[in-house]
Write a protein that holds these residues in place. Sequence first.
Motif, PDB file in Angstrom:
ATOM      1  N   VAL A 422       0.822  -1.211   0.000  1.00 58.91           N
ATOM      2  CA  VAL A 422       0.000   0.000   0.000  1.00 58.91           C
ATOM      3  C   VAL A 422       0.858   1.264   0.000  1.00 58.91           C
ATOM      4  O   VAL A 422       0.373   2.353  -0.268  1.00 58.91           O
ATOM      5  N   ARG A 441      -3.954  -6.262  -4.356  1.00 59.54           N
ATOM      6  CA  ARG A 441      -4.714  -5.240  -5.088  1.00 59.54           C
ATOM      7  C   ARG A 441      -3.875  -4.582  -6.163  1.00 59.54           C
ATOM      8  O   ARG A 441      -2.762  -4.119  -5.885  1.00 59.54           O
ATOM      9  N   ARG A 446      -2.354   2.158  -6.367  1.00 57.55           N
ATOM     10  CA  ARG A 446      -2.334   1.486  -5.067  1.00 57.55           C
ATOM     11  C   ARG A 446      -0.915   1.459  -4.477  1.00 57.55           C
ATOM     12  O   ARG A 446      -0.674   1.746  -3.316  1.00 57.55           O
ATOM     13  N   ASP A 606     -13.185   1.554  -6.931  1.00 59.48           N
ATOM     14  CA  ASP A 606     -12.711   1.047  -5.638  1.00 59.48           C
ATOM     15  C   ASP A 606     -12.466   2.196  -4.676  1.00 59.48           C
ATOM     16  O   ASP A 606     -12.334   3.352  -5.096  1.00 59.48           O
ATOM     17  N   ASP A 608      -9.859   2.816  -3.095  1.00 57.07           N
ATOM     18  CA  ASP A 608      -8.543   3.422  -3.331  1.00 57.07           C
ATOM     19  C   ASP A 608      -8.684   4.591  -4.320  1.00 57.07           C
ATOM     20  O   ASP A 608      -7.953   5.574  -4.235  1.00 57.07           O
ATOM     21  N   PRO A 612      -7.680   8.022  -2.122  1.00 58.99           N
ATOM     22  CA  PRO A 612      -6.371   7.390  -2.321  1.00 58.99           C
ATOM     23  C   PRO A 612      -5.584   7.187  -1.035  1.00 58.99           C
ATOM     24  O   PRO A 612      -5.678   7.970  -0.085  1.00 58.99           O
ATOM     25  N   LYS A 613      -4.805   6.121  -1.072  1.00 51.82           N
ATOM     26  CA  LYS A 613      -4.110   5.660   0.128  1.00 51.82           C
ATOM     27  C   LYS A 613      -3.220   6.700   0.811  1.00 51.82           C
ATOM     28  O   LYS A 613      -3.104   6.710   2.026  1.00 51.82           O
ATOM     29  N   CYS A 616      -4.715   8.236   3.770  1.00 48.13           N
ATOM     30  CA  CYS A 616      -5.195   7.370   4.861  1.00 48.13           C
ATOM     31  C   CYS A 616      -4.420   7.584   6.157  1.00 48.13           C
ATOM     32  O   CYS A 616      -4.766   7.003   7.182  1.00 48.13           O
ATOM     33  N   SER A 668     -10.844  -1.762  -0.331  1.00 45.04           N
ATOM     34  CA  SER A 668     -10.499  -1.421   1.055  1.00 45.04           C
ATOM     35  C   SER A 668     -11.709  -0.996   1.881  1.00 45.04           C
ATOM     36  O   SER A 668     -12.648  -0.397   1.373  1.00 45.04           O
ATOM     37  N   ARG A 670     -11.691   1.292   4.086  1.00 49.29           N
ATOM     38  CA  ARG A 670     -11.491   2.654   4.612  1.00 49.29           C
ATOM     39  C   ARG A 670     -12.778   3.482   4.569  1.00 49.29           C
ATOM     40  O   ARG A 670     -13.308   3.797   3.513  1.00 49.29           O
TER      41      ARG A 670
END
Length: 821
Positions: A422, A441, A446, A606, A608, A612-613, A616, A668, A670
């Motif tokens: 990730v 993923r 990602r 998705d 992500d 977007p990661k 996070c 995810s 999230r």
Amino acid sequence: MDSVTRPRTLYEKIFDAHVVAEREDGTVLLYIDRHLIHEVTSPQAFEGLDKHGRSVRRPELTLATSDHNVPTSERPQGVKASTYLTREDSRIQVQKLERNVKRHHIPYFGLRSKRQGIVHVIGPELGFTLPGNTIVCGDSHTSTHGAFGALAHGIGTSEVEHVLATQTLVSTKSRNMNVVVRGRLADGVTSKDLMLYIIGSIGTAGGTGSVIEFSGPVIEDLSMESRMSLCNMSIEAGARAGLIAPDEKTISYVKRREMAPRETWDMAEAYWKTLRTDAGAVFDKVVEIDANDVTPTVTWGTSPEQVIPITGVVPAPSDFSDPVKKEGCLQALAYMGLTPGTNVADIAVDKVFIGSCTNARIEDFRAAAQILRGHTIAPNIKLALAVPGSGLVKRAAEDEGIDIIFKRAGFQWREAGCSMCVGLNEDSLAPTERCASTSNRNFESRQGTAGRTHLVSPVVAAATAIKGTLAAPSQVAKSVGPAARLQHVNVDFDVGFSSDSETLSEEDSSSQSSLISTSSEYSGSPSKAKRVWTAVKKHVKEHHDSMNQAYSVYYGQGAGRRSFSGSGSEHSKHAAEQVAQQATNNSRFEDNIKGSVAVIERANIDTDAIFPKQFCTTTQRTGLGHALFSNLRYNPDGSPKPNFVLNRPESRSASILLATGPNFGCGSSREHAVWALQDFGFRCVIAPSFADIFYNNAFKNGLLLAQVNADVVNRIVTESNTGQCIKINLEQQTLRNDQNVVIGRFEIPERRKQELLSGIGEIEASLAFHSQIKLYEELRRQLSPWYEEGVRSQANVRRRQLATGQSDPFADDLKNEALAW
Ligand SMILES: CC(C)[C@@](O)(CC(=O)O)C(=O)O
Ligand code: SF4
């Protein structure tokens, strides 16, 4: 009693054994045996607890680790988060977790612990994960633990808070799906290839709303590690959970693990052996897979369903008849920089990553080492990264000399963590870099903004590193003679952590009387509770191996499972009043939304992509609208992409988002995706279908999700093209245009509708069931003490250590951690 006599699936058995109460709206309160937490999805949950002055109900049933953010570079002894984590947002997340576990006495394996690692690796390896458990984590890959015959699934942050406060979840029964795998996996074909093949066959929404039980001779033959890789990716097939019935392999894997039961082991084992689908139980869907058809498989696109044998060629849009798949192919080819017809084996990669909760266990490193032995990585490989899933995996691999094989081949051998799965730490892809990755993923960006991911098995990753292009293990010549010692050494997990739990005997009169008092609290009749309890005890004696039956006997006597406003119960009446009061305190969801529509023409959007990661690492739940669809919305220099819908002036005020393709919100767990949509101003998302975890998360936050058919999608697109606003009436489930003409209807389960209309806070509602939860816990202590034996709160472990003066590696590791706070 029907539930006892009717043949049931494994899933139904576990589900039934965890029902604390049935609620009037058809949902149940499900007891949660094990809760895993990590730094990314827990801060907002603890903040919620604090805001309401709530405590953690059963700290010892939660286990915490830091895994997503942690650097994988060398970790000096006595390392501290404050200096080791150089990225400020990551450091804050880890430090917040450290503060929260300390305040709530939750066992924590952090940067200083030998047992630190990816949640889904450490849970099983410590014996925290047990067959028959319900296990949740604010993380979609919780499905991994299903390999043990545990009902395990990912949840959002609101649900993490719910579990911390109540040790339960509000749940409904899923559909039963069975994937039966027959035949034989050829040499060099792993459970990762099998799972990619299955996802390719049933699609990323193939398991939506279902729990998949994997069975058949091929599954029985798989090792526990391989089963974990398989169940891990159930979420990529859209399933709520993956399950494999426990067998001798499961039992011997669990035995003597540090947090596994010891004194109650025999009872546990007897019970676990009953955990299988009964003959005659009915599955809603059965998929048959012939393992002989499976070859080393890789992904070519940006969705885990876009798979191809390594011997194949990159497909063209014309290969797909389904228009959604055709469009998906076009988008994926452009993103991946691939031309149709290219041989997969000619695709050169820049980086190779062996790690993640899918494939970072000892068996994965052993298998990759067998390929790498005596070879070196190709000159075009810029970075080959080996990241063990936990400190214990790392140690085991080093004991076997595996690290030497990797290093000699040119791999970097790192400390445990999520790493390049990730890329929340320094390990990530640069734009357009191509990676063969053992993770799960391949979503856009990602592993790094504009990075390109091919999902592969560990042996394909190793072969690819050597060849420089995507390669099957059979393409690499076996080296003669070992370049380093490579043998299987069993890690000794039996490190003397003896039990100090108060195992409650059936005859324990004090607990019996407390059971009776809790029972009477809601049944209104102490003598009846006593009678029932005596019957249960008798039953347990006769059928001590069947907890399900014991529970059912108990409930069958009418002693439990009061519906929420069940008649005649003072407690229930009181609970109902409390919740009604609460409802008036909460802001009601206005049942009419009017606004303009922003349209995104994509399928499988998705989380992500939605959030977007790189964002996070926040510990906030508000003000996240800036990150919404960031990679699609902005160029790398920060300038807006003029063609993206949210950058068009008319979208600024849009309160409705329409995705034209199915499976919105997949991937995810999230919850940030929901928070960001709301912060941007969206009050409703319309799509042909939604992924399960996202669906739950949205309703927990009051975001309306409206499911419509293709005709309605087209109608909305037409209306919004002419600048029309759309009016949504939740009560009537209708969509109207500016002229008040109904242009379509949407689907929403009745209970979700009522949830939005009433505005009731779910944790309050569940806390009103505290007597039932307490009773369930008492029952559980009596009927299945093995689930209580191995778990300890951090405080308890240390107290015991101080009292006995005994050295205990498990406790030492926890103490080590505490010193860093
Ligand atoms: C927390 C997050 C980065 C996550 O672990 C969450 C998840 O999968 O639910 C992911 O892999 O996307
Ligand atoms: S999917 Fe990746 S980021 Fe998520 S838990 Fe697994 S290893 Fe960590």
